[in-house]
Design a protein around this motif. Structure first.
Motif, PDB file in Angstrom:
ATOM      1  N   SER A 137       0.549  -1.073   0.080  1.00 57.11           N
ATOM      2  CA  SER A 137       0.044   0.020   0.150  1.00 57.11           C
ATOM      3  C   SER A 137       0.586   1.521  -0.147  1.00 57.11           C
ATOM      4  CB  SER A 137      -0.831   0.021   1.146  1.00 57.11           C
ATOM      5  OG  SER A 137      -1.530  -1.380   1.283  1.00 57.11           O
ATOM      6  N   ILE A 138       1.674   1.507   0.540  1.00 60.14           N
ATOM      7  CA  ILE A 138       3.240   1.973   0.873  1.00 60.14           C
ATOM      8  C   ILE A 138       3.509   2.417  -0.522  1.00 60.14           C
ATOM      9  CG2 ILE A 138       4.610   3.558   2.010  1.00 60.14           C
ATOM     10  CD1 ILE A 138       3.840   1.739   4.314  1.00 60.14           C
ATOM     11  N   ILE A 139       4.249   1.822  -1.262  1.00 62.68           N
ATOM     12  CA  ILE A 139       4.385   1.871  -2.386  1.00 62.68           C
ATOM     13  C   ILE A 139       3.349   2.160  -3.458  1.00 62.68           C
ATOM     14  CG2 ILE A 139       5.588   0.126  -4.396  1.00 62.68           C
ATOM     15  CD1 ILE A 139       7.011  -1.649  -2.360  1.00 62.68           C
ATOM     16  N   LEU A 140       2.628   1.204  -3.410  1.00 59.96           N
ATOM     17  CA  LEU A 140       1.765   1.835  -4.632  1.00 59.96           C
ATOM     18  C   LEU A 140       1.295   3.361  -4.431  1.00 59.96           C
ATOM     19  CD1 LEU A 140       0.196  -1.752  -4.845  1.00 59.96           C
ATOM     20  CD2 LEU A 140       1.034  -0.385  -6.664  1.00 59.96           C
ATOM     21  N   SER A 141       0.846   4.190  -3.262  1.00 57.32           N
ATOM     22  CA  SER A 141       0.121   4.236  -3.093  1.00 57.32           C
ATOM     23  C   SER A 141       1.079   5.865  -3.315  1.00 57.32           C
ATOM     24  CB  SER A 141      -0.439   5.224  -1.234  1.00 57.32           C
ATOM     25  OG  SER A 141       0.431   4.451  -0.329  1.00 57.32           O
TER      26      SER A 141
ATOM     27  N   MET B 175       0.981   8.988  -6.174  1.00 56.82           N
ATOM     28  CA  MET B 175       1.512  10.265  -5.601  1.00 56.82           C
ATOM     29  C   MET B 175       2.539  10.885  -6.465  1.00 56.82           C
ATOM     30  SD  MET B 175       0.985  10.782  -1.976  1.00 56.82           S
ATOM     31  CE  MET B 175       2.047   9.390  -1.039  1.00 56.82           C
ATOM     32  N   HIS B 176       3.276  10.286  -7.004  1.00 55.58           N
ATOM     33  CA  HIS B 176       4.623  10.467  -7.659  1.00 55.58           C
ATOM     34  C   HIS B 176       4.037  11.555  -9.021  1.00 55.58           C
ATOM     35  CE1 HIS B 176       8.960  11.792  -8.754  1.00 55.58           C
ATOM     36  NE2 HIS B 176       8.719  10.977  -9.586  1.00 55.58           N
ATOM     37  N   TYR B 177       3.124  10.375  -9.740  1.00 57.24           N
ATOM     38  CA  TYR B 177       2.520  10.750 -10.634  1.00 57.24           C
ATOM     39  C   TYR B 177       1.516  11.795 -11.185  1.00 57.24           C
ATOM     40  CZ  TYR B 177       6.321   8.019 -12.745  1.00 57.24           C
ATOM     41  OH  TYR B 177       7.653   7.063 -12.596  1.00 57.24           O
TER      42      TYR B 177
ATOM     43  N   ALA C 214      -6.333  11.705  -0.543  1.00 54.60           N
ATOM     44  CA  ALA C 214      -6.568  10.594  -0.741  1.00 54.60           C
ATOM     45  C   ALA C 214      -5.974   9.321  -0.583  1.00 54.60           C
ATOM     46  CB  ALA C 214      -8.129  10.277  -1.428  1.00 54.60           C
ATOM     47  N   LEU C 215      -4.901   9.749  -1.087  1.00 58.71           N
ATOM     48  CA  LEU C 215      -3.583   8.457  -1.147  1.00 58.71           C
ATOM     49  C   LEU C 215      -2.928   8.849  -0.423  1.00 58.71           C
ATOM     50  CD1 LEU C 215      -3.302   8.945  -5.130  1.00 58.71           C
ATOM     51  CD2 LEU C 215      -4.047   7.102  -3.898  1.00 58.71           C
ATOM     52  N   GLU C 216      -2.445  10.104   0.031  1.00 59.37           N
ATOM     53  CA  GLU C 216      -1.698  10.664   1.287  1.00 59.37           C
ATOM     54  C   GLU C 216      -2.221  10.417   2.287  1.00 59.37           C
ATOM     55  OE1 GLU C 216      -0.006  14.389   3.931  1.00 59.37           O
ATOM     56  OE2 GLU C 216      -1.024  14.811   2.387  1.00 59.37           O
ATOM     57  N   GLU C 217      -3.718   9.772   2.992  1.00 58.36           N
ATOM     58  CA  GLU C 217      -4.314   9.341   3.655  1.00 58.36           C
ATOM     59  C   GLU C 217      -3.723   7.672   3.632  1.00 58.36           C
ATOM     60  OE1 GLU C 217      -8.245   9.663   6.096  1.00 58.36           O
ATOM     61  OE2 GLU C 217      -8.250   9.346   3.905  1.00 58.36           O
ATOM     62  N   LEU C 218      -4.102   7.406   2.428  1.00 57.02           N
ATOM     63  CA  LEU C 218      -3.435   5.833   1.907  1.00 57.02           C
ATOM     64  C   LEU C 218      -2.558   5.688   2.782  1.00 57.02           C
ATOM     65  CD1 LEU C 218      -4.119   2.847   1.318  1.00 57.02           C
ATOM     66  CD2 LEU C 218      -3.438   3.462  -0.659  1.00 57.02           C
ATOM     67  N   PHE C 219      -0.917   6.387   2.378  1.00 59.97           N
ATOM     68  CA  PHE C 219       0.556   5.836   2.456  1.00 59.97           C
ATOM     69  C   PHE C 219       0.279   6.332   3.366  1.00 59.97           C
ATOM     70  CE2 PHE C 219       4.044   8.204   2.886  1.00 59.97           C
ATOM     71  CZ  PHE C 219       5.027   7.264   2.173  1.00 59.97           C
ATOM     72  N   ARG C 220       0.116   6.983   4.899  1.00 57.78           N
ATOM     73  CA  ARG C 220       0.691   7.260   5.873  1.00 57.78           C
ATOM     74  C   ARG C 220      -0.723   6.154   7.268  1.00 57.78           C
ATOM     75  NH1 ARG C 220       2.015  12.208   8.081  1.00 57.78           N
ATOM     76  NH2 ARG C 220       2.561  13.835   6.641  1.00 57.78           N
ATOM     77  N   VAL C 221      -1.782   5.826   6.870  1.00 58.00           N
ATOM     78  CA  VAL C 221      -2.472   4.642   7.469  1.00 58.00           C
ATOM     79  C   VAL C 221      -0.987   3.741   6.905  1.00 58.00           C
ATOM     80  CG1 VAL C 221      -4.180   3.071   7.303  1.00 58.00           C
ATOM     81  CG2 VAL C 221      -4.403   5.502   7.429  1.00 58.00           C
ATOM     82  N   SER C 222      -0.968   3.134   6.258  1.00 57.96           N
ATOM     83  CA  SER C 222      -0.204   2.261   5.751  1.00 57.96           C
ATOM     84  C   SER C 222       1.217   2.164   6.165  1.00 57.96           C
ATOM     85  CB  SER C 222      -0.196   1.796   4.210  1.00 57.96           C
ATOM     86  OG  SER C 222      -1.497   1.816   3.578  1.00 57.96           O
ATOM     87  N   ARG C 223       1.823   3.432   5.795  1.00 59.62           N
ATOM     88  CA  ARG C 223       3.306   3.467   6.871  1.00 59.62           C
ATOM     89  C   ARG C 223       3.274   3.511   8.743  1.00 59.62           C
ATOM     90  NH1 ARG C 223       5.854   9.195   6.558  1.00 59.62           N
ATOM     91  NH2 ARG C 223       4.327   9.491   8.147  1.00 59.62           N
ATOM     92  N   ALA C 224       2.234   3.620   9.055  1.00 61.26           N
ATOM     93  CA  ALA C 224       2.160   3.249  10.480  1.00 61.26           C
ATOM     94  C   ALA C 224       1.567   2.026  11.022  1.00 61.26           C
ATOM     95  CB  ALA C 224       0.907   4.433  11.365  1.00 61.26           C
TER      96      ALA C 224
END
Length: 543
Positions: free
Chosen positions: A178-182, A186-188, A330-340
């Motif tokens: 989830s971290i990698i995909l988000s 987010m980058h693109y 939306a994608l930043e939220e996924l990134f942060r939840v997955s990182r935690a």
């Protein structure tokens, strides 16, 4: 019985490790598929349930969220009972590959959930996740039973625990994906936070992210399908249930690396009076309290373990680890939840599993389970009675942030509950039912014990999803009514862990004892007669 005794004394060989990998990758897939839902529910809410008239990002309605979290667990419960029973009726090998095939197909189908409306997508997703859970459920009794029946008695606990410990890597990998995909999306596709531009904060392509996560869950399962189909039946099932001594010797030659193909079959004299059924008085007398112990402890453990996993994101938000949803895309939220969640898995969940692997045949199952429940209770009590001091209070300048408290200590204590769940009852409740019961009922009894656990998980998933909501007006998520709050939720979970501690006294220690000794099959064996010594001694090492 000579062949089974030789199996108990066999040295650890490459086949044992390959079996751990083959069985363990099933649990790796299980964890990726079951626990990844907690990382993407917020994303699904933003994609499918955004209300333009609302000032908040879209969230899943309570009934949809409960269905997505619980439907796979319901399927798992059904699969544990069904495949556990089938494993004793038809043999472990005959049904083992089909559970994996079902997991592969339904993982892909979940990713392809179709429809033009939110209701259609969620309905098809729930349908496929039920059958995904059904396949996952079969993995529990079959993997545990197969590993226990292959292993020697000195390292049996570690081998079974190692299979289950792959679940920790699955949780970590699911969060990492989830971290990698988000991060890639987010980058693109950079997007502003919701409070800057509500519409643009969720790109249309975000719908691909959760689908790719589900689809990738099928990969590890697909890699091991061929090897599962090639595995031989366990000698204990073949000798003690199918009563085919010659076949058992040939199959175990692969594990023992000894050539027994020249052995002749011996027609055993069957003692049918000892083949009591699951609902018989003999079973109740010999194993009734043991089954009560394995089912009750697993039930109580899973209430706490699964509910904690599912409301992790709420804990992170409560202590300020996650910013307010409106301040993220939306994608930043996924990134942060997955990182935690990845950090919790990396520093507490995964180490807890492997501490059990390292010490289960040294300390024993009973001590580890008892101490695990004790420390889970202790840390939950600390979180309960120090909740406000550790969490802090809303800042005067910005009520969305918390001031004061000790958030790092809060998260450490919270993570320690996961560590001692896994260096404790989450693993031992999986091990013990695969050791206690007779071969002809072993898979069934493990399935019953595991299903009791999933009943607890369902109670945790549905009940605490609502209970963990805030007590005061404005605190619950949109669509939810007021709950008892996280503080009181921790208190309830503490009391549940106390019950698990005391129910552990019904479970005997199984360390260092053969399966036949534990089940009584060395005395009340279902067959008499052994392989002639003059035939066995002529067996030559396999090349």
């Amino acid at each position: 019985m000579d062949v089974l005794a030789a199996l108990d004394k066999a040295k650890t060989q490459w086949y044992h490790f390959s079996t751990i990998v083959i069985a363990g990758l099933g649990f790796f897939t299980d964890a990726c598929d079951l626990f990844c839902i907690s990382t993407i529910t917020r994303l699904l809410g933003r994609i499918y349930y955004y209300d333009p008239t609302s000032a908040n990002p879209g969230t899943l309605p309570p009934n949809v969220s409960a269905a997505l979290n619980g439907v796979a667990l319901c399927g798992t419960l059904c699969g544990q009972l069904f495949f556990g029973w089938m494993g004793d009726r038809l043999g472990r090998k005959k049904v083992y590959g089909y559970t994996l095939l079902l997991m592969i197909l339904t993982s892909i189908a979940s990713a392809l959930s179709f429809g033009r409306t939110a209701k259609a997508v969620m309905t098809t997703l729930c349908f496929f996740r039920f059958w995904l859970g059904f396949g996952i459920g079969g993995d529990y009794p079959l993997s545990a039973t197969i590993m226990s029946e292959y292993a020697n008695k000195k390292t049996r606990g570690a081998f079974i625990a190692a299979v289950f410990a792959m679940q920790g890597f699955g949780i970590l990998t699911g969060a990492t994906l989830s971290i990698i995909l988000s991060a890639i999306f987010m980058h693109y596709l950079p997007r502003p936070p919701f409070d800057v531009d509500p519409v643009q904060s969720t790109p249309d392509q975000a719908d691909y992210v959760w689908r790719i996560i589900f689809a990738l869950g099928a990969v590890p399962a697909a890699l091991t399908f061929h090897y599962r189909m090639k595995m031989p039946e366990t000698a204990r099932y073949t000798a003690l249930v199918a009563h085919n001594n010659k076949r058992a010797a040939i199959d175990m030659a692969r594990v023992l690396q000894v050539d027994l193909t020249g052995i002749v079959d011996v027609n055993p004299m069957l003692h049918r009076e000892f083949e009591y059924g699951l609902f018989s008085k003999d079973f109740a007398k010999k194993h009734g309290l043991q089954l009560l112990g394995t089912t009750s402890t697993w039930f109580l453990l899973d209430i706490a373990f699964y509910s904690q996993n599912l409301f992790q994101k709420d804990v992170f938000s409560a202590v300020g680890w996650l910013p307010a949803a409106a301040t993220m895309s939306a994608l930043e939220e996924l990134f942060r939840v997955s990182r935690a969640q990845a950090l919790i898995a990396l520093f507490s969940t995964v180490p807890g599993y492997w501490f059990t692997v390292a010490f289960v045949d040294i300390l024993g199952r009973w001590k580890i389970q008892l101490s695990g429940f004790f420390f889970m209770t202790l840390f939950m009590f600390i979180l309960t009675f120090s909740y406000n001091d550790l969490r802090g209070t809303p800042c005067e300048t910005n009520p969305l942030q918390l001031c004061g408290g000790n958030h790092i200590l809060f998260i450490i204590l919270y993570a320690l509950t996961f560590f001692f769940a896994n260096f404790g009852p989450n693993v031992t409740t999986f091990i013990v039912p695969a050791e206690l019961f007779p071969a002809r009922l072993r898979s069934t009894c493990h399935g019953i014990s595991a299903a009791a656990g999933k009943a607890g998980a369902i109670l945790g998933a549905f009940g605490f999803l609502y209970a963990a909501q805030g007590q005061h007006e404005g605190e619950p998520e949109p669509g939810y009514s007021q709950g008892i709050g996280l503080k009181n939720t921790f208190l309830v979970l503490s009391l549940i862990n106390v019950l698990g501690f005391f129910m552990t006294f019904l479970v005997p220690e199984t360390k260092g004892r053969s399966l036949e000794e534990l089940s009584g099959e060395n005395n009340n064996a279902s067959f008499s007669g052994v392989f002639p010594e003059d035939l066995v001694k002529h067996a030559s090492p396999a090349h």
